[in-house]
Design an enzyme around this catalytic site. Structure first.
Site, PDB file in Angstrom:
ATOM      1  N   TYR A  79       0.873  -1.171   0.000  1.00  0.00           N
ATOM      2  CA  TYR A  79       0.000   0.000   0.000  1.00  0.00           C
ATOM      3  C   TYR A  79       0.910   1.222   0.000  1.00  0.00           C
ATOM      4  O   TYR A  79       0.881   2.053   0.909  1.00  0.00           O
ATOM      5  CB  TYR A  79      -0.933  -0.007   1.214  1.00  0.00           C
ATOM      6  CG  TYR A  79      -2.005  -1.088   1.167  1.00  0.00           C
ATOM      7  CD1 TYR A  79      -2.435  -1.610  -0.051  1.00  0.00           C
ATOM      8  CD2 TYR A  79      -2.596  -1.576   2.324  1.00  0.00           C
ATOM      9  CE1 TYR A  79      -3.413  -2.593  -0.104  1.00  0.00           C
ATOM     10  CE2 TYR A  79      -3.577  -2.565   2.281  1.00  0.00           C
ATOM     11  CZ  TYR A  79      -3.979  -3.065   1.061  1.00  0.00           C
ATOM     12  OH  TYR A  79      -4.953  -4.031   1.014  1.00  0.00           O
TER      13      TYR A  79
HETATM   14  C1  LIG Z   1      -7.524  -2.299  -6.670  1.00  0.00           C
HETATM   15  C2  LIG Z   1      -6.400  -2.811  -5.838  1.00  0.00           C
HETATM   16  C3  LIG Z   1      -6.622  -3.887  -4.999  1.00  0.00           C
HETATM   17  C4  LIG Z   1      -5.596  -4.392  -4.212  1.00  0.00           C
HETATM   18  N1  LIG Z   1      -5.857  -5.460  -3.402  1.00  0.00           N
HETATM   19  C5  LIG Z   1      -4.866  -5.971  -2.643  1.00  0.00           C
HETATM   20  C6  LIG Z   1      -5.100  -7.086  -1.794  1.00  0.00           C
HETATM   21  O1  LIG Z   1      -6.197  -7.622  -1.724  1.00  0.00           O
HETATM   22  N2  LIG Z   1      -4.076  -7.541  -1.057  1.00  0.00           N
HETATM   23  C7  LIG Z   1      -2.838  -6.992  -1.102  1.00  0.00           C
HETATM   24  O2  LIG Z   1      -1.929  -7.483  -0.428  1.00  0.00           O
HETATM   25  N3  LIG Z   1      -2.585  -5.928  -1.903  1.00  0.00           N
HETATM   26  C8  LIG Z   1      -3.564  -5.412  -2.665  1.00  0.00           C
HETATM   27  N4  LIG Z   1      -3.301  -4.336  -3.474  1.00  0.00           N
HETATM   28  C9  LIG Z   1      -1.955  -3.766  -3.500  1.00  0.00           C
HETATM   29  C10 LIG Z   1      -1.052  -4.530  -4.456  1.00  0.00           C
HETATM   30  O3  LIG Z   1      -0.652  -5.734  -3.842  1.00  0.00           O
HETATM   31  C11 LIG Z   1       0.201  -3.723  -4.785  1.00  0.00           C
HETATM   32  O4  LIG Z   1      -0.163  -2.520  -5.403  1.00  0.00           O
HETATM   33  C12 LIG Z   1       1.161  -4.523  -5.663  1.00  0.00           C
HETATM   34  O5  LIG Z   1       2.456  -3.998  -5.537  1.00  0.00           O
HETATM   35  C13 LIG Z   1       0.731  -4.478  -7.099  1.00  0.00           C
HETATM   36  O6  LIG Z   1       1.511  -5.283  -7.916  1.00  0.00           O
HETATM   37  P1  LIG Z   1       1.509  -4.958  -9.493  1.00  0.00           P
HETATM   38  O7  LIG Z   1       2.446  -5.894 -10.124  1.00  0.00           O
HETATM   39  O8  LIG Z   1       0.112  -4.896  -9.978  1.00  0.00           O
HETATM   40  O9  LIG Z   1       2.043  -3.470  -9.473  1.00  0.00           O
HETATM   41  P2  LIG Z   1       3.218  -2.682 -10.223  1.00  0.00           P
HETATM   42  O10 LIG Z   1       2.798  -1.259 -10.134  1.00  0.00           O
HETATM   43  O11 LIG Z   1       3.473  -3.252 -11.563  1.00  0.00           O
HETATM   44  O12 LIG Z   1       4.459  -2.956  -9.295  1.00  0.00           O
HETATM   45  C14 LIG Z   1       4.530  -2.572  -7.942  1.00  0.00           C
HETATM   46  C15 LIG Z   1       5.997  -2.443  -7.535  1.00  0.00           C
HETATM   47  O13 LIG Z   1       6.678  -3.674  -7.771  1.00  0.00           O
HETATM   48  C16 LIG Z   1       7.700  -3.502  -8.761  1.00  0.00           C
HETATM   49  N5  LIG Z   1       7.642  -4.641  -9.681  1.00  0.00           N
HETATM   50  C17 LIG Z   1       6.571  -5.045 -10.401  1.00  0.00           C
HETATM   51  N6  LIG Z   1       6.886  -6.123 -11.115  1.00  0.00           N
HETATM   52  C18 LIG Z   1       8.177  -6.402 -10.864  1.00  0.00           C
HETATM   53  C19 LIG Z   1       9.064  -7.407 -11.319  1.00  0.00           C
HETATM   54  N7  LIG Z   1       8.671  -8.337 -12.193  1.00  0.00           N
HETATM   55  N8  LIG Z   1      10.345  -7.398 -10.875  1.00  0.00           N
HETATM   56  C20 LIG Z   1      10.754  -6.453  -9.988  1.00  0.00           C
HETATM   57  N9  LIG Z   1       9.946  -5.485  -9.511  1.00  0.00           N
HETATM   58  C21 LIG Z   1       8.668  -5.462  -9.947  1.00  0.00           C
HETATM   59  C22 LIG Z   1       7.365  -2.208  -9.453  1.00  0.00           C
HETATM   60  O14 LIG Z   1       8.506  -1.621 -10.045  1.00  0.00           O
HETATM   61  C23 LIG Z   1       6.773  -1.397  -8.331  1.00  0.00           C
HETATM   62  O15 LIG Z   1       7.790  -0.874  -7.513  1.00  0.00           O
HETATM   63  C24 LIG Z   1      -4.317  -3.800  -4.265  1.00  0.00           C
HETATM   64  C25 LIG Z   1      -4.098  -2.712  -5.096  1.00  0.00           C
HETATM   65  C26 LIG Z   1      -5.116  -2.206  -5.879  1.00  0.00           C
HETATM   66  C27 LIG Z   1      -4.865  -1.036  -6.762  1.00  0.00           C
END
Ligand SMILES: Cc1cc2nc3c(=O)[nH]c(=O)nc-3n(C[C@H](O)[C@H](O)[C@H](O)COP(=O)(O)OP(=O)(O)OC[C@H]3O[C@@H](n4cnc5c(N)ncnc54)[C@H](O)[C@@H]3O)c2cc1C
Ligand SMILES: *[C@@H]1O[C@H](CO)[C@@H](O)[C@H](O)[C@H]1NC(C)=O
Ligand SMILES: *[C@@H]1O[C@H](CO)[C@@H](O)[C@H](O)[C@H]1NC(C)=O
Ligand SMILES: *[C@@H]1O[C@H](CO)[C@@H](O)[C@H](O)[C@H]1NC(C)=O
Ligand SMILES: *[C@@H]1O[C@H](CO)[C@@H](O)[C@H](O)[C@H]1NC(C)=O
Ligand SMILES: *[C@@H]1O[C@H](CO)[C@@H](O)[C@H](O)[C@H]1NC(C)=O
Length: 550
Positions: free
Chosen positions: A476
């Site tokens: 978050y």
């Molecule tokens: C609508 C919504 C619902 C959510 N629900 C939950 C929930 O139920 N439980 C929970 O725990 N969290 C929840 N989250 C939070 C979510 O877990 C985080 O936002 C998570 O980091 C998202 O991962 P992403 O790959 O989609 O994001 P991204 O924005 O792609 O990545 C997030 C971070 O990780 C890094 N990253 C991504 N991929 C890689 C990779 N392959 N290698 C190295 N670094 C990488 C990015 O650079 C960035 O710093 C929610 C968020 C939203 C917006």
């Protein structure tokens, strides 16, 4: 993880890259040429490079912007690369270093502060959405998941192979496994099975030298670091190997609404006493927000008790009668379904939809369109007294769309030590709070108004939540709690935010970082800092004196 099991020798590549000094004229063009000329790169590189003049550049960029607060980027990526294989990532890492560009890796794009696609410095996005292969091994209860796969794709694929296996991760189907697993990842199965990061058994990461490393090759330090510490500080994670968990063929879900007039505050008071003590098969989240009341013709505060139970309704009702009779749960409030049905249900709750949909909706990557928002998090150790809750409700009246989510702890979370993986927030918590404010109006002034509101809310909550440090959840992401300098940031400065996310694990994360990326190439506003020689020295003295006093 057959599709990744090849390794490169990099001597020639490194010679190729560093035989020229970095220069900045026409950087994007030179960077792209560097990719195209990269030794051993697969030819498909020509299909995955988007410069700002490419007509598809904006649709690729916008595709995974899940927070419209960052739709108007002041600094856009010079280039977006959407890799189809490991060689594309390796080349991007090496050519970015050569041409003075930073990297933002994006998996699902749900970062609350947009760190996977926003930067103030010249940068490249590696968007790994094409890398989303998932293979499920039912016999061994494992799965291999490429990091560009979403939670919805993972859950759906598991359910196609087995009705009695699941995976304990987050709710929202469009969240990417790359960001989510590396930051922790919690959902309805947390009390029974812990976090997503607790159930990772191997990973493939590409480091700053372009080496593809599995668990054995990266070593236990880095493998520990990417299970809670985030991936972005260490390299680009390509794939995970995960342990699947057993789920019964019948589970029960409910979403029961209670307004303040219907004793919501009293029920929440009681919920705070039992939520983390309940049978670990039951997870009851409380969502609180302002709603329009048809009956009263005004806006009122409503709490939704959103739950999943790993078992049938016959067993659930007496359990709830005993533990939380104040809720008055009735059989007709409950729906029996299977595990994938509970995932569809939880997503419908998130989207405010009441339509009963097929599991295929979990594959829709454009289902969750990120509105303009700002979020924060807290952890609670002692029940919040009634006047504390009432003050919180009155703050909700000040904005059109403010939301609170209380997610219960206990069960498996209490059993795992804080240093087992780099995610540190474990035992002794009753619940975790997610605060969010959403708005429609555009512009900086309006944004400031809502951001100030959520900051005021956060300040208000200070007496009721964890302290020294005030714990926060990396997934978050909240830049208000502290940021790095653009350039060198000392361990002490980074500790301002680092201790909140990682507690006692922050130091070891910095040690891992110093080892795997000593020149701090993989950096952002909240990346793990490297330790200077001096800080390393202080550390070794500290360790010696700790041992001596034992
Ligand atoms: C609508 C919504 C619902 C959510 N629900 C939950 C929930 O139920 N439980 C929970 O725990 N969290 C929840 N989250 C939070 C979510 O877990 C985080 O936002 C998570 O980091 C998202 O991962 P992403 O790959 O989609 O994001 P991204 O924005 O792609 O990545 C997030 C971070 O990780 C890094 N990253 C991504 N991929 C890689 C990779 N392959 N290698 C190295 N670094 C990488 C990015 O650079 C960035 O710093 C929610 C968020 C939203 C917006
Ligand atoms: C845009 O980039 C893609 C991916 O590299 C490429 O296939 C396409 O031809 C480019 N389009 C234009 C108009 O340059
Ligand atoms: C399960 O794992 C074992 C040991 O790693 C392996 O030999 C076997 O082939 C695996 N089963 C399947 C179905 O892949
Ligand atoms: C609220 O609580 C009071 C006192 O315990 C009780 O009399 C009343 O029936 C409850 N109201 C509802 C709607 O449950
Ligand atoms: C995916 O979801 C979006 C938003 O709800 C919707 O507009 C679109 O039609 C859906 N796509 C498919 C293929 O169902
Ligand atoms: C984006 O920019 C446009 C044009 O400058 C502006 O009208 C709009 O308000 C901005 N959007 C946000 C979310 O700030």
């Amino acid at each position: 993880m057959k599709y990744l099991s090849f390794y490169f020798t990099f001597a020639t590549v490194v010679t190729f890259l560093f035989s020229f000094a970095p220069h900045s004229l026409d950087t994007p063009q030179k960077f792209v040429q560097c990719l195209y000329n990269y030794p051993f790169i697969s030819n498909s590189i020509f299909d995955v490079v988007y410069t700002q003049t490419n007509s598809s550049y904006f649709s690729i960029l916008d595709m995974s912007i899940r927070n419209s607060r960052f739709s108007n980027l002041s600094s856009k990526p010079r280039v977006i690369v959407t890799p189809l294989d490991v060689s594309h990532i390796q080349a991007t890492i090496m050519c970015s270093q050569r041409h003075g560009l930073q990297i933002r890796t994006r998996s699902g794009g749900h970062d609350y502060e947009g760190l996977s696609y926003v930067a103030e410095v010249p940068f490249v996005i590696i968007d790994i959405f094409n890398l989303r292969q998932i293979t499920v091994d039912v016999e061994n209860r494992t799965a291999s998941v490429q990091a560009g796969a979403t939670l919805g794709e993972l859950y759906y694929t598991i359910s196609q192979k087995s009705k009695t296996l699941g995976f304990p991760a987050g709710v929202c189907a469009t969240v990417g496994t790359g960001g989510h697993f590396s930051g922790g990842g919690y959902g309805f199965l947390m009390r029974k099975y812990g976090l997503a990061a607790d159930n990772i058994i191997d990973a493939h990461i590409i480091d700053v030298n372009g080496n593809l490393l599995d668990r054995k090759a990266m070593g236990e330090g880095l493998f520990w670091g990417i299970r809670g510490g985030g991936g972005a500080s260490f390299g680009v994670i390509v794939a995970w190997k995960i342990k699947l968990v057993p789920v019964p063929s019948t589970v029960t879900v409910f979403n029961v609404a209670r307004t303040l007039e219907e004793n919501a505050t009293e029920i929440i008071q009681k919920w705070q006493l039992v939520a983390n003590q309940l049978d670990e098969r039951i997870f009851i989240r409380v969502d609180v927000k302002k709603v329009n009341s048809v009956e009263h013709g005004k806006q009122i505060i409503q709490a939704n008790f959103v739950s999943m139970f790993l078992g049938g309704v016959e067993e659930l009702i007496p359990l709830m009668q005993k533990s939380l009779p104040e809720l008055g749960l009735d059989r007709k409030d409950c729906t029996e379904t299977n595990w994938i049905g509970s995932v569809v249900f939880a997503n419908a709750v998130l989207l405010g939809s009441t339509v009963n949909e097929a599991p295929e909706v979990l594959l829709n990557r454009s289902r969750f369109l990120g509105r303009i928002n700002k979020a924060k998090s807290d952890y609670v150790r002692k029940p919040i007294p009634i006047d504390g809750l009432q003050g919180l409700w009155s703050l909700l009246y000040e904005v059109p769309d403010g939301e609170l989510q209380f997610a219960p702890y206990g069960g498996r979370m209490d059993e795992i030590s804080e240093s087992e993986i780099s995610f540190s927030h474990r035992s002794g918590f009753i619940f975790h709070i997610h605060y969010m404010v959403i708005w429609e109006e555009e512009g900086d002034e309006v944004a400031q108004r809502y951001m100030n509101w959520i900051r005021k809310l956060y300040k208000y909550m200070e007496p009721y939540v964890s302290k020294s440090p005030r714990a926060a959840y990396l997934n978050y992401r909240d830049l208000d709690i502290g940021v790095n300098n653009n350039g060198y940031t000392s361990y002490n400065q980074a500790s301002i935010w680092g201790l909140k996310y990682f507690g006692n694990n922050f130091r070891r994360l910095a040690e891992v970082k110093t080892k795997v990326d000593p020149r701090n190439f993989f950096r952002n506003e909240q990346s793990i800092p490297t330790l200077s020689d001096e800080e390393n020295y202080i550390n070794s003295n500290h360790v010696v004196s700790t041992i001596e006093t034992k």
